[in-house]
Structure formats: C-alpha cells, structure tokens
Motif scaffolding. Structure first.
Motif, PDB file in Angstrom:
ATOM      1  N   THR A 121       0.759  -1.296   0.250  1.00 39.07           N
ATOM      2  CA  THR A 121       0.078   0.093   0.115  1.00 39.07           C
ATOM      3  C   THR A 121       0.825   1.262  -0.036  1.00 39.07           C
ATOM      4  O   THR A 121       1.892   1.557   0.978  1.00 39.07           O
ATOM      5  CB  THR A 121      -0.793   0.204   1.263  1.00 39.07           C
ATOM      6  N   THR A 122       0.476   2.406  -0.713  1.00 39.27           N
ATOM      7  CA  THR A 122       1.107   3.456  -0.605  1.00 39.27           C
ATOM      8  C   THR A 122       0.215   4.616   0.121  1.00 39.27           C
ATOM      9  O   THR A 122      -1.007   4.670   0.032  1.00 39.27           O
ATOM     10  CB  THR A 122       1.112   4.334  -2.105  1.00 39.27           C
ATOM     11  N   LEU A 123       1.023   4.868   1.049  1.00 38.73           N
ATOM     12  CA  LEU A 123       0.431   5.916   2.181  1.00 38.73           C
ATOM     13  C   LEU A 123       0.883   7.487   1.637  1.00 38.73           C
ATOM     14  O   LEU A 123       2.153   7.817   1.626  1.00 38.73           O
ATOM     15  CB  LEU A 123       0.972   5.677   3.565  1.00 38.73           C
ATOM     16  N   PHE A 124      -0.191   8.507   1.581  1.00 40.26           N
ATOM     17  CA  PHE A 124       0.391   9.772   1.226  1.00 40.26           C
ATOM     18  C   PHE A 124      -0.236  10.402   2.284  1.00 40.26           C
ATOM     19  O   PHE A 124      -1.320  10.686   2.640  1.00 40.26           O
ATOM     20  CB  PHE A 124      -0.729  10.149  -0.038  1.00 40.26           C
ATOM     21  N   ILE A 125       1.130  11.441   2.909  1.00 40.61           N
ATOM     22  CA  ILE A 125       0.827  12.495   4.019  1.00 40.61           C
ATOM     23  C   ILE A 125       0.902  13.735   3.432  1.00 40.61           C
ATOM     24  O   ILE A 125       1.909  14.001   2.711  1.00 40.61           O
ATOM     25  CB  ILE A 125       1.819  11.962   5.014  1.00 40.61           C
ATOM     26  N   GLU A 126      -0.195  14.466   3.520  1.00 44.03           N
ATOM     27  CA  GLU A 126       0.045  15.962   3.370  1.00 44.03           C
ATOM     28  C   GLU A 126       0.170  16.976   4.408  1.00 44.03           C
ATOM     29  O   GLU A 126       0.541  16.535   5.751  1.00 44.03           O
ATOM     30  CB  GLU A 126      -1.435  16.401   2.592  1.00 44.03           C
ATOM     31  N   ASN A 127       0.350  18.219   4.139  1.00 44.29           N
ATOM     32  CA  ASN A 127       0.539  19.315   5.145  1.00 44.29           C
ATOM     33  C   ASN A 127       1.702  19.127   5.825  1.00 44.29           C
ATOM     34  O   ASN A 127       1.832  19.682   7.182  1.00 44.29           O
ATOM     35  CB  ASN A 127      -0.624  19.271   6.038  1.00 44.29           C
ATOM     36  N   ASN A 133       2.497   8.598 -10.499  1.00 46.32           N
ATOM     37  CA  ASN A 133       1.725   8.265  -9.376  1.00 46.32           C
ATOM     38  C   ASN A 133       1.987   9.068  -8.130  1.00 46.32           C
ATOM     39  O   ASN A 133       1.764   8.548  -6.853  1.00 46.32           O
ATOM     40  CB  ASN A 133       1.953   6.689  -9.059  1.00 46.32           C
ATOM     41  N   LYS A 134       2.131  10.173  -8.369  1.00 50.31           N
ATOM     42  CA  LYS A 134       2.790  11.297  -7.152  1.00 50.31           C
ATOM     43  C   LYS A 134       2.037  12.542  -7.642  1.00 50.31           C
ATOM     44  O   LYS A 134       1.383  12.996  -6.423  1.00 50.31           O
ATOM     45  CB  LYS A 134       4.261  11.461  -7.013  1.00 50.31           C
ATOM     46  N   LYS A 135       2.128  13.165  -8.553  1.00 48.64           N
ATOM     47  CA  LYS A 135       1.595  14.462  -8.862  1.00 48.64           C
ATOM     48  C   LYS A 135       1.325  14.711 -10.322  1.00 48.64           C
ATOM     49  O   LYS A 135       2.173  14.600 -11.221  1.00 48.64           O
ATOM     50  CB  LYS A 135       2.724  15.489  -8.335  1.00 48.64           C
ATOM     51  N   TYR A 136       0.122  15.309 -10.590  1.00 46.99           N
ATOM     52  CA  TYR A 136      -0.289  15.516 -11.912  1.00 46.99           C
ATOM     53  C   TYR A 136      -0.538  16.820 -11.985  1.00 46.99           C
ATOM     54  O   TYR A 136      -1.428  17.398 -11.317  1.00 46.99           O
ATOM     55  CB  TYR A 136      -1.269  14.561 -12.311  1.00 46.99           C
ATOM     56  N   TYR A 137      -0.227  17.397 -13.298  1.00 45.41           N
ATOM     57  CA  TYR A 137      -0.785  18.822 -13.549  1.00 45.41           C
ATOM     58  C   TYR A 137      -1.211  19.017 -14.978  1.00 45.41           C
ATOM     59  O   TYR A 137      -0.577  18.161 -15.901  1.00 45.41           O
ATOM     60  CB  TYR A 137       0.518  19.870 -13.317  1.00 45.41           C
ATOM     61  N   LEU A 138      -2.482  19.524 -15.110  1.00 44.17           N
ATOM     62  CA  LEU A 138      -2.846  20.130 -16.700  1.00 44.17           C
ATOM     63  C   LEU A 138      -2.844  21.471 -16.402  1.00 44.17           C
ATOM     64  O   LEU A 138      -3.333  22.363 -15.350  1.00 44.17           O
ATOM     65  CB  LEU A 138      -4.260  19.486 -16.648  1.00 44.17           C
ATOM     66  N   VAL A 139      -2.722  22.246 -17.675  1.00 45.93           N
ATOM     67  CA  VAL A 139      -2.945  23.544 -17.817  1.00 45.93           C
ATOM     68  C   VAL A 139      -3.620  23.787 -19.000  1.00 45.93           C
ATOM     69  O   VAL A 139      -3.471  23.139 -20.176  1.00 45.93           O
ATOM     70  CB  VAL A 139      -1.281  24.315 -17.784  1.00 45.93           C
ATOM     71  N   GLY A 140      -4.152  24.932 -19.197  1.00 45.14           N
ATOM     72  CA  GLY A 140      -4.746  25.515 -20.387  1.00 45.14           C
ATOM     73  C   GLY A 140      -5.751  26.754 -19.786  1.00 45.14           C
ATOM     74  O   GLY A 140      -5.231  27.839 -19.629  1.00 45.14           O
ATOM     75  N   SER A 141      -7.081  26.694 -19.422  1.00 40.22           N
ATOM     76  CA  SER A 141      -7.671  27.786 -18.868  1.00 40.22           C
ATOM     77  C   SER A 141      -7.363  27.848 -17.360  1.00 40.22           C
ATOM     78  O   SER A 141      -7.583  29.161 -16.980  1.00 40.22           O
ATOM     79  CB  SER A 141      -9.200  27.607 -19.079  1.00 40.22           C
ATOM     80  N   GLY A 142      -6.690  27.276 -17.023  1.00 43.17           N
ATOM     81  CA  GLY A 142      -6.410  27.143 -15.468  1.00 43.17           C
ATOM     82  C   GLY A 142      -5.181  26.311 -15.211  1.00 43.17           C
ATOM     83  O   GLY A 142      -4.646  25.569 -16.142  1.00 43.17           O
ATOM     84  N   ASN A 186      -3.103  14.044  -7.145  1.00 47.76           N
ATOM     85  CA  ASN A 186      -2.220  13.135  -6.498  1.00 47.76           C
ATOM     86  C   ASN A 186      -2.104  11.866  -7.306  1.00 47.76           C
ATOM     87  O   ASN A 186      -1.123  11.056  -7.252  1.00 47.76           O
ATOM     88  CB  ASN A 186      -2.131  13.382  -5.152  1.00 47.76           C
ATOM     89  N   SER A 187      -3.409  11.400  -7.825  1.00 51.72           N
ATOM     90  CA  SER A 187      -3.194  10.062  -8.506  1.00 51.72           C
ATOM     91  C   SER A 187      -4.319  10.000  -9.545  1.00 51.72           C
ATOM     92  O   SER A 187      -5.445  10.768  -9.238  1.00 51.72           O
ATOM     93  CB  SER A 187      -3.465   9.133  -7.501  1.00 51.72           C
ATOM     94  N   LEU A 188      -4.372   9.696 -10.575  1.00 54.93           N
ATOM     95  CA  LEU A 188      -5.149   9.331 -11.814  1.00 54.93           C
ATOM     96  C   LEU A 188      -6.540   8.726 -11.199  1.00 54.93           C
ATOM     97  O   LEU A 188      -7.730   8.755 -11.859  1.00 54.93           O
ATOM     98  CB  LEU A 188      -4.772   8.948 -12.856  1.00 54.93           C
ATOM     99  N   SER A 189      -6.500   7.739 -10.063  1.00 51.68           N
ATOM    100  CA  SER A 189      -7.550   7.173  -9.593  1.00 51.68           C
ATOM    101  C   SER A 189      -8.672   8.189  -8.807  1.00 51.68           C
ATOM    102  O   SER A 189      -9.516   7.952  -8.472  1.00 51.68           O
ATOM    103  CB  SER A 189      -7.058   6.062  -8.530  1.00 51.68           C
ATOM    104  N   GLU A 190      -7.993   9.413  -8.392  1.00 51.76           N
ATOM    105  CA  GLU A 190      -8.880  10.242  -7.801  1.00 51.76           C
ATOM    106  C   GLU A 190      -9.792  10.746  -9.177  1.00 51.76           C
ATOM    107  O   GLU A 190      -9.500  10.987 -10.031  1.00 51.76           O
ATOM    108  CB  GLU A 190      -8.191  11.291  -7.023  1.00 51.76           C
ATOM    109  N   TYR A 191     -11.044  10.950  -8.593  1.00 52.29           N
ATOM    110  CA  TYR A 191     -12.076  11.613  -9.514  1.00 52.29           C
ATOM    111  C   TYR A 191     -11.772  13.008 -10.182  1.00 52.29           C
ATOM    112  O   TYR A 191     -11.949  13.463 -11.241  1.00 52.29           O
ATOM    113  CB  TYR A 191     -13.527  11.346  -9.017  1.00 52.29           C
TER     114      TYR A 191
END
Length: 467
Positions: A94-100, A364-373, A378-383
């Motif tokens: 399992t991958t555990l992701f900790i924020e803040n 599997n860590k961080k994803y960015y898209l740019v265009g209008s914003g 953090n994961s493509l499995s996030e909706y």
C-alpha cells in the motif's frame, strides 16, 4: 493530546481513502502508546515502512505486510511519535500519502497493526526529509526575431546545454519572402534559431515540398515541435516530416510512414530514444515509431491532441505516458489519454470545463494540467481535478515544464511566466520580463536554465532565465 493536522491518503488496487486525523475520535489515538522498533531492518518486520518520495509538503510511503497477515487489517500510523491516523487496509502493498508537512524537515514515521490478543506488531521507524523550496531568483535575458514581411513566432524550444539551444517556428525578416538578387531563388522564412552560447543564428531546415519525393524541391516549412533524446540525437518536426539532427546541426529528413490520407499534422512528440517515440496531432491521431516502422494507435477521440509526456514509475518498472486533447474551436470537450502497451484509455476530466493544452507529472505522485487554468491531483484514480486559485494567474496557459515537484514553470498568454518553488507561485510578467502582451507557447527547463518561446506582436520572442 497534541493535535496533528497531517492528512493521509491510502492507495491500493481497490481502495482510495482520505482521512483527517483531527476528525478521528479520541479513542483512535489511544490504540498505540509504544514507540516503534528502530533496531531491526525492514525485511525482518511483519509490517515494514519504506520511503517512496517526498515533495516540500507531502510524503509517499510504502507499507508492506507479510502474507501471513489476515486482511483486511487495521493499521495505525505515527508521525514523530504522535498518532495521525488509524484505518483499515485491504492490500499487502500500500502507498500512504501524507499531506500538510513543512519544507526541509525530517519526520519519523512508524506503523503498527493490532493482534487478536490486543497486542501490537510494530514496523521499523522511517525517517523522511521533505524537499526544500527552490530559488525563484532568475536572471532574465530576452531576444526578439523577425517581424518584417510577416508575423514571426516560435512554438517550441530544446536546451541541449547552455551553449546549444534550438527554438523552432517561423521567422520573417527583411531578407525573406522575396526573390534573391538574381531572381533565381525565393527566400523563404526561417524556421529555427540556434544559440551557441554567444549569439542566435537564424536557420532554415529544408523539407521536401512533396513528402513522398525526397529529391523534390525543398522549403523551410513551419516547424512546430522539437524533442531531445541526448545531445547528439534530437528531432524537429514540420507537418508530417522529421529532421533527425545531431549536435553539429547535420540532419536527415524522414516522413511519418503512412499513406498520405492517413498522415496528420504533428503537434508534439515524446519518447525514450529516436528508435522509440510517440507523436500526437490533429483529429485524435497518435502514432509510435520503433526505429524502422510506424504504427497508428487508436485514441478513441477526434479532438486535437496537443501535448504528450512520460515519466518512469520505479514501482511498476514501466513508463507512464499521458496525452491531453481539447476541442479548441468550441471548448466543449477535453480528455486525458493514457498510452500503455500501444493502447489508449481515457481518464476522467469532467471536473474541468475549459480547454487543456499541456501536462506534466511525476508518475503516481503528482499530476498537472494547464490551459484555462492550472489543475492538479495526486493520483489518476482520484475523480476530481483541483483547480488552483485564479489569484495565481488569470491568463490562459500554453505550456508546463518542470525539473521536479518543487521546481515548475508555466508559460502562457500576455507574456505570463510562473514558477512554483514547492510551496508558492511567483509571476514574472511585466515585472522582470519586458512585455505584458503576446503569448508564450513553448518552454524547456533543465540544469536550472529556463528557455521560453512565443510571440509578441509580429516578432518571435525568447526568454532565457538562469538561477
């Protein structure tokens, strides 16, 4: 007991949870009062923590359970001897992701699982140091090109090293777009510029007018994309053709290997070598080149595919390759495409309602898209894609590049250049850069050198920033 505002996300094949420690009942904090074992190596543990990655404010940990453990299993994670979460997992890996978290800080993590006799099994103690923020102090130089006899612009750029930079597009000067002195040759616009460390030299890369006739009349067609595999091997595209170039500027021309009705204008390319790369373009077209032949890949979309990028996932041992497509005319559709084993699957982007032009990610860590914003997850499995605050920039974005998660550049309309240092964004528009108009369409960032290209009025523009 002291509160902790860290957040934990748990990723496995069947589960995605987001739990906040401050919302847990007090009883969950009383499950574990012992410290973690620091003497035995992870391999000797029934439960083991290992480091995957860290940004300035986040960490990714790998949690492995021995196969003899019965699932599902309740686990507790401690950060610096304070319990931050107690939850149930359903996977042995399992991958555990900790924020803040805070930049440039060392945290100690450990985990436990409960036994039937109400005892606990402890993992190793894992020290994790977050990234430091990067400098946002750049020294900028700006260069302009053309602007006579036509509108000049640059669309893409590649930094081979600080003394070898190529930018491509179309450049009209006082000498172009007319017959030479004895009326024997029409002087076409330039389609590239080269930096040797001291000066920029205008270049014409000549492509056959008839792509199927290599010996036909050659012209300096508009170039749209450039991609570097190594300092002696890079590609420049013009419509359906490629210039395979070396460090001396010598090149050979090849045509995308399909019959003419199946060819398409190339918008971008990405690959691991000149014998293994993808091209994307108009009408949803994707193709792969293996060094000797081309293969079309069905994308499942008719949208214009504007950008493609790949990153190696050390956990899976595979390259993750994504592309982004948009209906630029009506702004009604957009999609992210995942390319794997020469097949394509779409990912969900319904939370984004505006055009998308570029992407960057760490697999599997961080994803960015740019265009209008600027959008991230953090994961493509996030909706849902999170849109970053419009206070960062209100202008359209054309391109995103990065050296790492704490060193990101975004270029856009109205001469906008943004830098993310791992915690905050900074704009250089109309402050350290000379224009407040135009559009910046291409960028490259390597070895602390930024090169950004585009158009201002009728001139082609290049900004070079150095730390």
């Amino acid at each position: 007991m002291k509160k902790n505002n860290s957040k934990l996300k748990i990723y496995n094949s069947a589960l995605l949870l987001l739990l906040t420690s401050t919302l847990l009942p007090l009883a969950s904090f009383l499950l574990l009062l012992t410290s973690c074992d620091t003497t035995n190596p992870p391999g000797n543990h029934t439960i083991a923590l290992a480091f995957e990655d860290a940004s300035c404010t986040e960490a990714w940990l790998n949690l492995k359970l021995a196969s003899r453990i019965m699932l599902p299993k309740e686990i507790t994670l401690k950060q610096n001897d304070s319990t931050i979460i107690t939850t149930t997992i359903n996977s042995y890996d399992t991958t555990l992701f900790i924020e803040n978290l805070l930049p440039n800080q060392t945290y100690n993590f450990c985990s436990t699982i409960k036994q039937l006799n109400n005892g606990t099994i402890k993992s190793n103690k894992l020290p994790v140091t977050t990234m430091d923020t990067t400098s946002q102090n750049f020294t900028w130089e700006t260069f302009t090109f053309g602007g006579v006899h036509g509108s000049s612009y640059l669309k893409d750029v590649a930094i081979i090293n600080e003394n070898n930079i190529w930018a491509v597009g179309e450049i009209h000067t006082a000498e172009t777009d007319q017959w030479n002195s004895d009326s024997t040759e029409w002087l076409t616009p330039y389609n590239a510029v080269h930096w040797d460390g001291n000066t920029w030299e205008l270049k014409r890369i000549l492509f056959p007018v008839d792509a199927d006739q290599p010996n036909s009349y050659k012209s300096a067609k508009e170039c749209r994309a450039i991609f570097v595999f190594n300092e002696n091997d890079f590609l420049i595209t013009a419509s359906t053709q490629f210039a395979f170039m070396n460090s001396k500027g010598e090149y050979s021309i090849k045509t995308i290997g399909f019959k003419w009705e199946d060819r398409f204008t190339i918008n971008a390319l990405w690959g691991t070598s000149s014998e293994d790369f993808y091209v994307v373009g108009q009408r949803g077209n994707i193709a792969h080149y293996n060094g000797s032949s081309w293969k079309k890949i069905e994308s499942g979309t008719e949208l214009s595919i504007n950008d493609i990028y790949g990153d190696y996932n050390s956990k899976t041992g595979k390259w993750e390759v994504l592309a982004v497509a948009t209906d630029l005319q009506f702004n009604t559709s957009r999609v992210v495409l995942r390319i794997e084993n020469k097949r394509v699957e779409k990912t969900e982007t319904t939370s984004i309602s505006q055009p998308l032009l570029s992407l960057w990610f760490k697999s599997n860590k961080k994803y960015y898209l740019v265009g209008s914003g600027i959008y991230t997850k953090n994961s493509l499995s996030e909706y849902r894609w999170e849109r970053l605050s419009r206070t960062i920039s209100i202008y359209f974005k054309y391109n995103i590049v990065a050296q790492n998660m704490n060193d990101i550049i975004v270029a856009g309309a109205f001469n906008e250049v943004l830098h993310f240092n791992g915690v905050s964004w900074k704009s250089y528009r109309a402050k350290e850069l000379p224009f407040d108009s135009g559009r910046l369409m291409g960028a490259n960032y390597t070895n602390n050198i930024i090169c950004i290209v585009g158009q201002n009025g009728r001139e082609g523009v290049i900004h070079i920033g150095k730390k």
